[in-house]
Design a protein around this motif. Sequence first.
Motif, PDB file in Angstrom:
ATOM      1  N   TYR A 191      35.379  20.547 -68.430  1.00  0.00           N
ATOM      2  CA  TYR A 191      35.508  21.636 -68.079  1.00  0.00           C
ATOM      3  C   TYR A 191      36.241  22.608 -69.325  1.00  0.00           C
ATOM      4  N   GLN A 192      35.727  23.412 -69.921  1.00  0.00           N
ATOM      5  CA  GLN A 192      36.485  24.236 -71.155  1.00  0.00           C
ATOM      6  C   GLN A 192      36.795  25.699 -70.593  1.00  0.00           C
ATOM      7  N   GLY A 215      31.866  25.760 -68.951  1.00  0.00           N
ATOM      8  CA  GLY A 215      32.603  26.715 -69.428  1.00  0.00           C
ATOM      9  C   GLY A 215      33.017  27.788 -68.290  1.00  0.00           C
ATOM     10  N   GLY A 216      34.189  28.139 -68.196  1.00  0.00           N
ATOM     11  CA  GLY A 216      34.680  29.160 -67.155  1.00  0.00           C
ATOM     12  C   GLY A 216      35.852  29.899 -67.597  1.00  0.00           C
ATOM     13  N   THR A 217      36.216  30.933 -66.641  1.00  0.00           N
ATOM     14  CA  THR A 217      37.468  31.769 -67.233  1.00  0.00           C
ATOM     15  C   THR A 217      38.564  31.464 -66.100  1.00  0.00           C
ATOM     16  N   THR A 218      38.438  30.629 -65.163  1.00  0.00           N
ATOM     17  CA  THR A 218      39.363  30.455 -64.072  1.00  0.00           C
ATOM     18  C   THR A 218      40.221  29.008 -64.668  1.00  0.00           C
ATOM     19  N   MET A 251      37.928  24.375 -62.460  1.00  0.00           N
ATOM     20  CA  MET A 251      36.472  24.361 -62.697  1.00  0.00           C
ATOM     21  C   MET A 251      35.575  24.851 -61.371  1.00  0.00           C
ATOM     22  N   PRO A 252      34.888  25.856 -61.640  1.00  0.00           N
ATOM     23  CA  PRO A 252      34.248  26.543 -60.653  1.00  0.00           C
ATOM     24  C   PRO A 252      33.043  25.550 -60.366  1.00  0.00           C
ATOM     25  N   VAL A 253      32.502  25.791 -58.841  1.00  0.00           N
ATOM     26  CA  VAL A 253      31.336  25.163 -58.535  1.00  0.00           C
ATOM     27  C   VAL A 253      30.157  25.281 -59.650  1.00  0.00           C
ATOM     28  N   THR A 254      29.607  24.123 -59.972  1.00  0.00           N
ATOM     29  CA  THR A 254      28.805  24.438 -61.080  1.00  0.00           C
ATOM     30  C   THR A 254      27.476  23.328 -60.694  1.00  0.00           C
ATOM     31  N   LEU A 283      29.057  20.527 -58.543  1.00  0.00           N
ATOM     32  CA  LEU A 283      30.146  19.717 -58.814  1.00  0.00           C
ATOM     33  C   LEU A 283      31.278  21.014 -59.093  1.00  0.00           C
ATOM     34  N   ASN A 284      32.457  20.532 -58.742  1.00  0.00           N
ATOM     35  CA  ASN A 284      33.460  21.357 -58.965  1.00  0.00           C
ATOM     36  C   ASN A 284      34.857  20.679 -59.536  1.00  0.00           C
TER      37      ASN A 284
END
Length: 148
Positions: A138-139, A43-46, A49-52, A112-113
């Motif tokens: 990515y959500q 999950g993220g707000t951008t 997908m951010p680097v995770t 991962l991104n």
Amino acid sequence: MSSQPLLTGMRPHLNLATICERYILEADGSLTLFRIIDRFNVGGTTPEMPVTPISFNLIVNFRSGEFLGPLDLAINIVSPLLSAVQELRIPVNFEAPAERAVLSIGQVNLTLNEPGLYWIIVKLAEEEYTRVPLRIVYQRQPTVQTGA
């Protein structure tokens, strides 16, 4: 690239290749797997997908069959765009009797991104035995607006 020839005739048998969250390996060799998974939700707000960091256990188990001797076990992780993410090489030795297991358990840590379908390719002596899927989803979460 390894100098080992491709396997012909007598070859080890793939018994298990999977991803799990946790495992217990008993003193007698019994293996219990918990939460066999093939998907991670991020999950993220951008918009992108951010680097995770992603972490899991990879379990690979072969049986000797009629094959005896050392081989290189290769684990190649490939991104949705088919670029190499990570490669692991592990020397393994197959011994008699035929049902004797070669068990490789390792914690895999990836950064991962990119969402999509990754493949974990399992090879012995450069010969592909199987592919284990790993789906990254990515959500995007809505941003919460606070009024002043």
